[in-house]
Design a protein around this motif. Structure first.
Motif, PDB file in Angstrom:
ATOM      1  N   GLU A 168     -49.264  14.043  17.476  1.00  0.00           N
ATOM      2  CA  GLU A 168     -50.014  12.883  16.962  1.00  0.00           C
ATOM      3  C   GLU A 168     -49.782  11.659  17.844  1.00  0.00           C
ATOM      4  O   GLU A 168     -50.721  10.928  18.180  1.00  0.00           O
ATOM      5  CB  GLU A 168     -49.559  12.598  15.532  1.00  0.00           C
ATOM      6  CG  GLU A 168     -50.229  11.414  14.875  1.00  0.00           C
ATOM      7  CD  GLU A 168     -49.651  11.125  13.503  1.00  0.00           C
ATOM      8  OE1 GLU A 168     -49.706   9.955  13.075  1.00  0.00           O
ATOM      9  OE2 GLU A 168     -49.134  12.063  12.859  1.00  0.00           O
ATOM     10  N   ARG A 222     -51.675  11.925  21.194  1.00  0.00           N
ATOM     11  CA  ARG A 222     -53.105  11.637  21.041  1.00  0.00           C
ATOM     12  C   ARG A 222     -53.344  10.130  20.902  1.00  0.00           C
ATOM     13  O   ARG A 222     -54.290   9.588  21.487  1.00  0.00           O
ATOM     14  CB  ARG A 222     -53.649  12.378  19.825  1.00  0.00           C
ATOM     15  CG  ARG A 222     -53.857  13.880  20.043  1.00  0.00           C
ATOM     16  CD  ARG A 222     -54.567  14.498  18.871  1.00  0.00           C
ATOM     17  NE  ARG A 222     -55.010  15.862  19.142  1.00  0.00           N
ATOM     18  CZ  ARG A 222     -54.561  16.934  18.498  1.00  0.00           C
ATOM     19  NH1 ARG A 222     -53.648  16.798  17.546  1.00  0.00           N
ATOM     20  NH2 ARG A 222     -55.020  18.132  18.803  1.00  0.00           N
ATOM     21  N   GLU A 223     -52.509   9.461  20.115  1.00  0.00           N
ATOM     22  CA  GLU A 223     -52.679   8.022  19.919  1.00  0.00           C
ATOM     23  C   GLU A 223     -52.518   7.246  21.223  1.00  0.00           C
ATOM     24  O   GLU A 223     -53.125   6.193  21.416  1.00  0.00           O
ATOM     25  CB  GLU A 223     -51.686   7.518  18.874  1.00  0.00           C
ATOM     26  CG  GLU A 223     -52.032   7.951  17.453  1.00  0.00           C
ATOM     27  CD  GLU A 223     -51.035   7.468  16.436  1.00  0.00           C
ATOM     28  OE1 GLU A 223     -49.972   6.930  16.851  1.00  0.00           O
ATOM     29  OE2 GLU A 223     -51.286   7.627  15.231  1.00  0.00           O
ATOM     30  N   LYS A 224     -51.703   7.793  22.124  1.00  0.00           N
ATOM     31  CA  LYS A 224     -51.498   7.122  23.401  1.00  0.00           C
ATOM     32  C   LYS A 224     -52.587   7.450  24.421  1.00  0.00           C
ATOM     33  O   LYS A 224     -52.581   6.904  25.525  1.00  0.00           O
ATOM     34  CB  LYS A 224     -50.122   7.488  23.956  1.00  0.00           C
ATOM     35  CG  LYS A 224     -48.963   6.903  23.161  1.00  0.00           C
ATOM     36  CD  LYS A 224     -47.620   7.377  23.711  1.00  0.00           C
ATOM     37  CE  LYS A 224     -46.469   6.894  22.855  1.00  0.00           C
ATOM     38  NZ  LYS A 224     -46.317   5.424  22.897  1.00  0.00           N
ATOM     39  N   SER A 243     -48.639   1.528  16.779  1.00  0.00           N
ATOM     40  CA  SER A 243     -48.653   2.468  15.659  1.00  0.00           C
ATOM     41  C   SER A 243     -47.561   3.526  15.759  1.00  0.00           C
ATOM     42  O   SER A 243     -47.447   4.385  14.883  1.00  0.00           O
ATOM     43  CB  SER A 243     -50.019   3.162  15.568  1.00  0.00           C
ATOM     44  OG  SER A 243     -50.298   3.867  16.773  1.00  0.00           O
ATOM     45  N   ASP A 244     -46.757   3.492  16.822  1.00  0.00           N
ATOM     46  CA  ASP A 244     -45.742   4.512  17.055  1.00  0.00           C
ATOM     47  C   ASP A 244     -44.810   4.661  15.851  1.00  0.00           C
ATOM     48  O   ASP A 244     -44.324   3.666  15.306  1.00  0.00           O
ATOM     49  CB  ASP A 244     -44.882   4.149  18.272  1.00  0.00           C
ATOM     50  CG  ASP A 244     -45.703   3.982  19.537  1.00  0.00           C
ATOM     51  OD1 ASP A 244     -46.706   3.249  19.477  1.00  0.00           O
ATOM     52  OD2 ASP A 244     -45.336   4.564  20.561  1.00  0.00           O
TER      53      ASP A 244
END
Length: 477
Positions: free
Chosen positions: A216, A219-221, A407-408
């Motif tokens: 997850e 992907r966010e990065k 958001s990490d």
């Protein structure tokens, strides 16, 4: 029978060099042969250059964080040739240190490829033959390419450090730690990264909850991660492919394409999910093999496994009493510190008269994905198969990331035996997780219980304090 040497080591990686030096310190006459560069995979094409690239890739997010913390900074661009030049100078320096350590220990160095002629004779590629009472094989492993059409167009992790130019786009095939680490590294350096893995989740064999959080976070990065996906075809891109690739990527009716940059050439890939894309580079991280080809091992009586690994006992001894093997070439635990430990145990056993089996139990390790992962002991899934367990787990936004608006999330997890209260596994997903797991690993290796963790006063404010403040299990199994 008189031998030229008491010990001949084949392979100049971390394990072989350490064994040679420590054996020489006992008064033994020692020689070592290395066909490429002293330092092996870890120093030349593995841990060290990879970790330096991890550091480099982290600066892209630091610019945003700095602004959030009130700094007036202007984001620049990454200069790959400048970094690569500095990197190679550092690797040259480290290789020089390895050579000095061997010279200072009185170890004779042969810059040559070596193979076994018989249980006590080594043949060098210049035709010389050298005899030894004991032979230690520490030749490590290498990445392997899959047997598919067009695979020769791709590269492996060995090639990353020597690229002339940083690609604008890359497809990474694989879901292990090497594939996932380089996905994060290259993404952080500004490369458009796509990752295909045929399995249901990356990092097979590790704790499932940690794997999910890491995927997850990747992907966010910005990593375009596709699970349950593999290559069907790959070939050099045609002019028509490149023309299509200049358009806007589309999903659905028309296969998606991603523009290739740089030299104007590229690699066309079709995936098992129907996607077609053009990439500057395709990197395979689909497995490693032991470096045993053409070494004369079987002719000398040494047993070789089905994956090319040298079969050894708990003392690293092969079926041939005079021949031993350590490190990745044995395919036991493929970690540099383990190879070093195996080399030390070999010297204790053979040259100090103190038979010492290698302890492969409860080895802490770090995966330098982004987010980073540190782990020791049993995953939740494996522990459930052994005995009833309690799971203590906390996942949250750490203070530094929350303040910067990122958001990490991090995760702290303990797997605890219901019967003995021992901590069977500790898993950390967070910045500097590798540093944390080294220290937590001491407690787990000593057999610490959950109550031992609870009795330890928290260091506040830190991320790691969660390891000693989780009081109630989130589930039992």
């Amino acid at each position: 029978m008189a031998f030229d040497y008491d010990l001949f080591v084949i392979g100049g990686g971390s394990g072989g060099v350490r064994a040679a030096r420590v054996a020489a310190a006992t008064g033994a006459k020692v020689a070592l042969a290395e066909e490429y560069r002293m330092g092996g995979t870890c120093v030349i094409r593995g841990c060290v250059p990879k970790k330096l690239m991890v550091f480099a890739s982290g600066y892209s997010e630091m610019f945003d964080d700095a602004r959030a913390y009130g700094w007036d900074v202007t984001e620049g661009s990454f200069d790959w040739p400048k970094f690569r030049g500095h990197l190679h100078k550092e690797l040259d320096r480290l290789e020089g240190i390895y050579r000095k350590l061997l010279d200072g220990s009185g170890v004779a160095i042969f810059d040559a490829r070596a193979a076994l002629k018989d249980p006590h004779t080594v043949v060098l590629n210049d035709g010389r033959e050298v005899s030894a009472k004991h032979i230690l094989v520490a030749t490590g492993g290498r990445p392997v390419m899959p047997d598919i059409s067009g695979a020769e167009l791709g590269i492996t992790s060995n090639d990353i450090f020597n690229l002339d130019d940083m690609p604008r786009s890359i497809l990474i095939i694989g879901g292990g730690y090497i594939a996932s680490e380089f996905a994060g590294i290259l993404n952080g350096l500004g490369v458009k990264v796509t990752q295909f893995y045929r399995g249901a989740q990356i990092l097979r064999g590790f704790d499932g909850e940690a794997r999910g959080l890491i995927a997850e976070g990747m992907r966010e990065k910005g990593v375009d991660l596709h699970l349950g996906t593999n290559i069907v075809e790959m070939r050099a891109a045609t002019d028509a492919d490149m023309s299509d690739a200049m358009g806007t990527p589309m999903e659905g009716g028309k296969p998606a394409t991603v523009a290739s940059g740089g030299s104007g050439s590229g690699i066309w890939v079709k995936a098992s999910n129907g996607i077609e894309r053009v990439f500057d580079q395709v990197m395979f991280a689909t497995g490693r093999a032991a470096n045993t080809d053409g070494m004369g091992l079987e002719q000398a009586g040494v047993e070789v496994g089905r994956r090319g690994e040298i079969v050894v006992d708990e003392y690293s001894q092969t079926k041939v009493p005079s021949v031993y093997a350590i490190g990745d070439v044995t395919n036991r635990v493929q970690l540099t510190p383990v190879a070093i430990r195996e080399g030390m145990a070999f010297v204790e056993t053979v040259f100090k008269g103190n038979p010492t089996p290698v302890d492969h139990d409860l080895i802490p390790s770090a995966v330098f994905t982004q987010p980073e992962f540190g782990t020791i002991g049993l995953s939740e899934e494996d522990a459930r198969e052994v005995e009833p367990v309690e799971i203590y787990c906390s996942s949250f936004k750490p203070m530094n990331h929350a303040f910067a608006g990122r958001s990490d999330r991090v995760m702290m997890k303990l797997v605890v035996s219901k019967a003995t209260r021992k901590v069977l596994g500790c898993h950390i997903v967070a910045d500097h997780a590798g540093e944390m797991i080294q220290l937590a690993g001491i407690a787990v290796k000593m057999g610490a219980t959950k109550e031992d963790f609870d009795r330890t006063v928290a260091v506040h404010p830190t991320v790691a304090e969660e390891l000693v403040t989780m009081k109630e299990p989130v589930r039992t199994a």
